[in-house]
Scaffold this motif. Structure first.
Motif, short mmCIF file in Angstrom:
data_model
loop_
_atom_site.label_atom_id
_atom_site.label_comp_id
_atom_site.label_asym_id
_atom_site.label_seq_id
_atom_site.Cartn_x
_atom_site.Cartn_y
_atom_site.Cartn_z
N VAL A 1 0.88 -1.17 0.00
CA VAL A 1 0.00 0.00 0.00
C VAL A 1 0.91 1.22 0.00
CG1 VAL A 1 -1.89 1.19 1.15
CG2 VAL A 1 -1.70 -1.31 1.30
N GLN A 2 0.69 2.14 -0.93
CA GLN A 2 1.69 3.17 -1.20
C GLN A 2 1.02 4.47 -1.60
OE1 GLN A 2 3.01 1.88 -5.65
NE2 GLN A 2 3.35 0.32 -4.06
N VAL A 3 1.87 5.48 -1.73
CA VAL A 3 1.42 6.79 -2.19
C VAL A 3 2.60 7.45 -2.90
CG1 VAL A 3 2.01 7.94 0.00
CG2 VAL A 3 0.25 8.94 -1.48
N VAL B 1 3.41 2.71 2.58
CA VAL B 1 2.70 2.92 3.84
C VAL B 1 2.65 1.62 4.63
CG1 VAL B 1 0.53 3.68 4.88
CG2 VAL B 1 1.29 4.67 2.71
N TYR B 2 2.41 0.51 3.92
CA TYR B 2 2.22 -0.80 4.57
C TYR B 2 2.58 -1.88 3.56
CZ TYR B 2 -0.30 -4.75 6.68
OH TYR B 2 -0.63 -5.97 7.21
N ASP B 3 3.23 -2.94 4.05
CA ASP B 3 3.67 -4.00 3.13
C ASP B 3 3.33 -5.40 3.66
OD1 ASP B 3 4.85 -4.75 0.68
OD2 ASP B 3 6.72 -5.26 1.71
N TYR B 4 2.25 -5.52 4.43
CA TYR B 4 1.75 -6.82 4.88
C TYR B 4 2.79 -7.59 5.69
CZ TYR B 4 -1.80 -5.63 1.45
OH TYR B 4 -2.78 -4.96 0.73
N ASP B 5 3.73 -6.87 6.31
CA ASP B 5 4.78 -7.47 7.15
C ASP B 5 5.58 -8.52 6.39
OD1 ASP B 5 3.92 -5.95 9.42
OD2 ASP B 5 2.27 -7.37 9.67
N LEU C 1 9.75 0.94 4.70
CA LEU C 1 8.54 1.76 4.67
C LEU C 1 8.95 3.23 4.70
CD1 LEU C 1 6.26 -0.22 7.17
CD2 LEU C 1 6.36 -0.43 4.68
N HIS C 2 8.01 4.09 4.32
CA HIS C 2 8.29 5.52 4.22
C HIS C 2 7.14 6.28 4.89
CE1 HIS C 2 9.85 3.33 0.66
NE2 HIS C 2 10.96 4.00 0.91
N ILE C 3 7.03 6.08 6.20
CA ILE C 3 5.86 6.57 6.93
C ILE C 3 5.81 8.10 6.95
CG2 ILE C 3 4.65 6.59 9.15
CD1 ILE C 3 4.63 3.89 7.60
N ASP D 1 3.34 13.09 4.79
CA ASP D 1 3.57 14.40 4.18
C ASP D 1 2.77 14.58 2.88
OD1 ASP D 1 5.33 15.30 6.09
OD2 ASP D 1 7.14 14.88 4.93
N VAL D 2 2.76 13.56 2.02
CA VAL D 2 2.29 13.76 0.64
C VAL D 2 0.86 13.29 0.40
CG1 VAL D 2 4.66 13.51 -0.18
CG2 VAL D 2 3.12 11.54 -0.33
N THR D 3 0.26 12.54 1.32
CA THR D 3 -1.10 12.04 1.10
C THR D 3 -2.10 13.19 1.11
OG1 THR D 3 -0.61 9.88 2.09
CG2 THR D 3 -2.91 10.55 2.05
#
Length: 317
Positions: free
Chosen positions: A93-95, A191-195, A206-208, A213-215
């Motif tokens: 899950v990304q942005v 954001v999330y990579d299913y562990d 991850l790049h929390i 910042d960008v969402t």
């Protein structure tokens, strides 16, 4: 002038599979190929021209040295990138950032994209948008890993189309194959990579902070003004006309005649087969064929039974 046909550039991914072989007939380097960068001048995967006077040349080189092919467009970078993605497993899950943030922090343009669903297993889903009402709530839900509350899930089917502007939280689910048209950028914030872990047991980065910042908050509801123009049994479907790209579906049932309406046009066959006719010369089209129609090609004809996704540079490119 001839159309410029592209050699595929394959990218191995932890979530990839082999459907690019079983569906499109591509010879793959492994069983974990997630992407075909079908038309690309991005340094992480540059297309090679496979025909005509420019055979063997790279698309980035052509953009730099033969601007006349592209209507003498401004810019150091070929602005578009077309991919076919095979999600044998869920993508992260990304942005993606917009241009201003990406140029400042990453040294390349941002990434607005769109998806045409080539195929999807029954019940397959994408993550498309989020439910946070403020940036503070977004940050809290991410830090507390309240994924089911945060992510908006949408069930998809073959032929669906989605616009994914920069700032949109998104993720492609297992069992989906898409044609993606995007800005030429490879900047992704997970954001999330299913562990998940890689084959060495390491979790992917991850790049929390960057994601928060960008969402875009609250999530923007994208509505498409889809238009269909019929031509006998064939048709042209307009999905998007944006500052970055215009995207169309060419539905070919017999004959479809088209004229140039931009400095150059990109196209990929996503289903069926047929023929492309340019200035009396015929070129065979099969699933996965990707090509560029340069600036001096004024008109062309597609014959057969096929679906192609085509794109052009947008008004501000």
């Amino acid at each position: 002038m001839e159309p410029l046909f592209m050699e595929p550039v394959f990218q191995e991914k932890i979530w990839g599979g082999n459907s690019l072989n079983t569906i499109f007939g591509f010879e793959l380097p492994s069983e974990r190929v997630g992407e075909d960068w079908a038309i690309s001048a991005h340094p992480h995967g540059v297309s090679t021209i496979k025909n005509g006077p420019f055979k063997g040349q790279k698309l980035d080189q052509l953009w730099q040295e033969h601007q006349e092919l592209f209507g003498n467009q401004q810019g150091d970078v070929f602005p578009l990138l077309v991919k076919i993605l095979d999600a044998a497993d869920d993508l992260s899950v990304q942005v993606h950032p917009d241009d201003s943030y990406a140029l400042k922090h990453e040294g390349e343009f941002g990434k607005t994209e769109c998806w045409y669903i080539i195929d999807a297993k029954p019940g397959a889903q994408i993550i498309y948008g989020h439910n946070a009402k403020s940036r503070e709530e977004l940050a809290q839900m991410i830090r507390e890993e309240r994924w089911d509350e945060l992510f908006n899930r949408v069930t998809v089917k073959k032929g669906d189309f989605f616009y994914v502007p920069s700032g949109t939280i998104h993720g492609i689910g297992e069992g989906i194959m898409i044609l993606e048209t995007q800005q030429s950028s490879d900047t992704t914030y997970r954001v999330y990579d299913y562990d998940r872990t890689d084959k060495k047991g390491n979790a992917r980065e991850l790049h929390i902070d960057q994601s928060i910042d960008v969402t875009t908050v609250p999530a923007r509801k994208e509505s498409l003004n889809i238009l269909e123009k019929r031509q006998g049994e064939s048709s042209v479907i307009t999905y998007l006309e944006t500052e970055f790209f215009n995207v169309y579906e060419w539905q070919v049932h017999g004959i479809l005649k088209l004229k140039k309406q931009a400095p150059y046009t990109l196209a990929t066959v996503t289903d069926g087969f047929g023929r492309l006719i340019v200035e009396g010369k015929t070129y065979e089209l099969t699933m996965g064929t990707s090509f560029i129609l340069p600036n001096d090609i004024e008109s062309w004809e597609v014959q057969g039974e096929a679906t192609l996704i085509a794109s052009e540079p947008g008004k501000n490119v």
